[in-house]
Design an enzyme around this catalytic site. Structure first.
Site, PDB file in Angstrom:
ATOM      1  N   TYR A  92      -7.071   7.135 -10.323  1.00  0.00           N
ATOM      2  CA  TYR A  92      -8.506   7.283 -10.086  1.00  0.00           C
ATOM      3  C   TYR A  92      -8.792   6.921  -8.639  1.00  0.00           C
ATOM      4  O   TYR A  92      -8.441   5.835  -8.180  1.00  0.00           O
ATOM      5  CB  TYR A  92      -9.315   6.383 -11.021  1.00  0.00           C
ATOM      6  CG  TYR A  92     -10.805   6.501 -10.801  1.00  0.00           C
ATOM      7  CD1 TYR A  92     -11.486   7.667 -11.150  1.00  0.00           C
ATOM      8  CD2 TYR A  92     -11.534   5.460 -10.224  1.00  0.00           C
ATOM      9  CE1 TYR A  92     -12.849   7.796 -10.940  1.00  0.00           C
ATOM     10  CE2 TYR A  92     -12.900   5.575 -10.017  1.00  0.00           C
ATOM     11  CZ  TYR A  92     -13.554   6.739 -10.373  1.00  0.00           C
ATOM     12  OH  TYR A  92     -14.905   6.864 -10.153  1.00  0.00           O
TER      13      TYR A  92
ATOM     14  N   ASP B  52      -4.063   3.813  -2.271  1.00  0.00           N
ATOM     15  CA  ASP B  52      -5.411   3.447  -2.695  1.00  0.00           C
ATOM     16  C   ASP B  52      -5.349   2.008  -3.208  1.00  0.00           C
ATOM     17  O   ASP B  52      -4.946   1.758  -4.339  1.00  0.00           O
ATOM     18  CB  ASP B  52      -5.896   4.402  -3.783  1.00  0.00           C
ATOM     19  CG  ASP B  52      -7.303   4.084  -4.264  1.00  0.00           C
ATOM     20  OD1 ASP B  52      -7.836   3.012  -3.900  1.00  0.00           O
ATOM     21  OD2 ASP B  52      -7.867   4.894  -5.011  1.00  0.00           O
TER      22      ASP B  52
ATOM     23  N   LYS C 122     -14.016  -3.274  -3.219  1.00  0.00           N
ATOM     24  CA  LYS C 122     -14.056  -4.418  -4.127  1.00  0.00           C
ATOM     25  C   LYS C 122     -13.972  -5.758  -3.396  1.00  0.00           C
ATOM     26  O   LYS C 122     -14.976  -6.228  -2.858  1.00  0.00           O
ATOM     27  CB  LYS C 122     -12.981  -4.269  -5.201  1.00  0.00           C
ATOM     28  CG  LYS C 122     -13.200  -3.047  -6.101  1.00  0.00           C
ATOM     29  CD  LYS C 122     -12.264  -2.994  -7.264  1.00  0.00           C
ATOM     30  CE  LYS C 122     -12.398  -1.711  -8.069  1.00  0.00           C
ATOM     31  NZ  LYS C 122     -13.618  -1.607  -8.848  1.00  0.00           N
TER      32      LYS C 122
END
Length: 446
Positions: A142, A235, A264
């Protein structure tokens, strides 16, 4: 538990918000509980129910809900100085210097507003730098809600959109591969390597139950991309500054990508994203290069202040020793519980991430298995049963996890991510007592 207030809030939300939520992963059945506030390692809902929190905002809350005084003071000072300026601020330089000091791949960095924006910018950057259009992503990976990576398709072939609203032309430039399949990657690059701008992957398949890489897999991706003039993009939106501490997952696994995306934790609980990497690549962003990237809120002072002060606190204190030690304790305890209650299930996770995958098969003899979660060890009796890719996780009892197990844990006051696929996180606010309480809840729910 009484959840009347949450039910009423959900009823109101259904009238003004699609599905009553602002992100589909929050749409649990029959309705979600609404959080009123956080408290250390806990969240308290609108009805006053208290839950041990292993969602942690889906990863950003490394320190938990109660920020240290140094972080709070810095945020209050920044608020007093004004929320944003439309001009550079010192904190942008300070956080950039911190990241470039600690993360092996990062010589320069561009701050953006979200993980999605970071990965979308990284794809554009790779295409601009290489002059190629094709990108490769992992099935089950994702990389945010962006057109280039919301795709599905057979291994090594042109993909199709996995969401309505995405023109097929976007997906035609994206190729998918199964995670942990080095041979499939080799075959693809032998056939089409000169078309590929970048290979983008999470070092750990974090949004597919934290499946770890098998030995040598990431190294193979590094070798293939170098050989064929493609960029390797890690990622690390989820793993950045959580797995591997300040060096991130790339430091832990000893594989240095060309480009890394972050979000994050580097925002400390505030919206943020970033793209970092080799200077000659990152300088292709405007104004020094021809790859356009811009944003009104890019490098937002409040987000960057929160991220910088959180990382400074982590660097000066025992944050990673604490959270990783608790992760080891929790995964070890879960491994013991499963050996007794559900030996076919699999514990996964690294450092302060964890998950139990409701796999359907396992070895008859568990002697010698990985003691604190799957490490993809070929000598472990579970090795041939441990999930290696998306297909393996899809075969697990995902409905049982979501419909029976998750509600049972909530009833015992333990808040986990809402499906079989999302990872779970330990924070600096968790204690050994919290871990023991959690293990007892797992015993009861399983």
């Amino acid at each position: 538990m009484n959840r009347e207030c949450s039910r009423n809030l959900y009823d109101r939300a259904l009238s003004v918000t699609p599905g009553g939520v602002n992100s589909p992963v929050r749409a649990v059945r029959p309705y979600p509980f609404f959080v009123k506030r956080g408290d250390g390692a806990h969240v308290i809902d609108a009805d006053g129910n208290r839950y041990l929190d292993y969602v942690g905002g889906y990863g950003p809350l490394l320190l938990g809900h109660d920020l240290p005084q140094s972080v709070q003071s810095a945020l209050q000072s920044q608020l007093a100085d004004g929320p944003m300026y439309g001009a550079p601020a010192e904190v942008e330089v300070e956080l950039a210097e911190f990241v470039t000091r600690h993360v092996p791949s990062v010589e320069m960095i561009r701050f953006v507003n979200s993980g999605t924006e970071a990965t979308a910018s990284a794809v554009r950057l790779a295409r601009g730098y290489t002059g190629r259009d094709k990108i490769v992503v992992m099935q089950g990976g994702y990389h945010g809600a962006q057109e280039s990576t919301l795709v599905q398709g057979a291994s090594g072939r042109t993909s199709e959109p996995s969401s309505s609203g995405i023109p097929s032309a976007f997906a035609e430039e994206t190729i998918t591969l199964p995670f942990n399949d080095a041979e499939a990657a080799r075959e693809l690059f032998e056939e089409r390597g000169d078309e590929i701008a970048c290979m983008m992957t999470e070092p750990i398949l974090g949004n597919y139950a934290s499946v770890p890489p098998v030995d040598g897999y990431l190294e193979t991706l590094r070798e293939l991309t170098e050989e064929h003039g493609s960029l390797l993009v890690f990622d690390e939106v989820m793993t950045g500054f959580r797995i591997g501490g300040l060096q991130c997952a790339q430091g832990k696994f000893g594989v240095t990508p060309d480009v890394t995306t972050f979000a994050k934790i580097i925002g400390g609980g505030f919206p943020v994203g970033a793209v970092g990497g080799r200077a000659d690549i990152i300088e292709q962003f405007a104004p020094t290069g021809n790859v356009f990237q811009a944003g009104t809120y890019s490098g937002h002072p409040l987000s960057l202040t929160a991220g910088l002060e959180m990382l400074r606190f982590a660097a000066k204190n025992d944050v990673y020793d604490h959270v990783n030690g608790l992760g080891e304790k929790l995964r070890s305890g879960l491994t013991d519980i499963l050996a007794d209650r559900a030996p076919e299930y699999t514990v996964v996770g690294q450092d302060s991430m964890f998950k139990v995958i409701f796999t359907r098969d396992g070895p008859r003899d568990l002697k010698g298995q990985c003691e604190a979660g799957c490490q993809q060890n070929p000598d472990c009796p579970r090795f041939d049963y441990c999930p290696k890719d998306k297909t393996d996780v899809d075969r697990a009892e995902t409905e049982r996890w979501e419909r029976l197990f998750w509600p049972a844990m909530v009833e015992q006051g333990v808040f986990l991510t809402a499906n079989q696929f999302e990872s779970q996180f330990i924070s600096y606010a968790h204690t050994e007592e919290d871990i023991e309480e959690t293990l007892e809840a797992y015993k009861e729910a399983l």
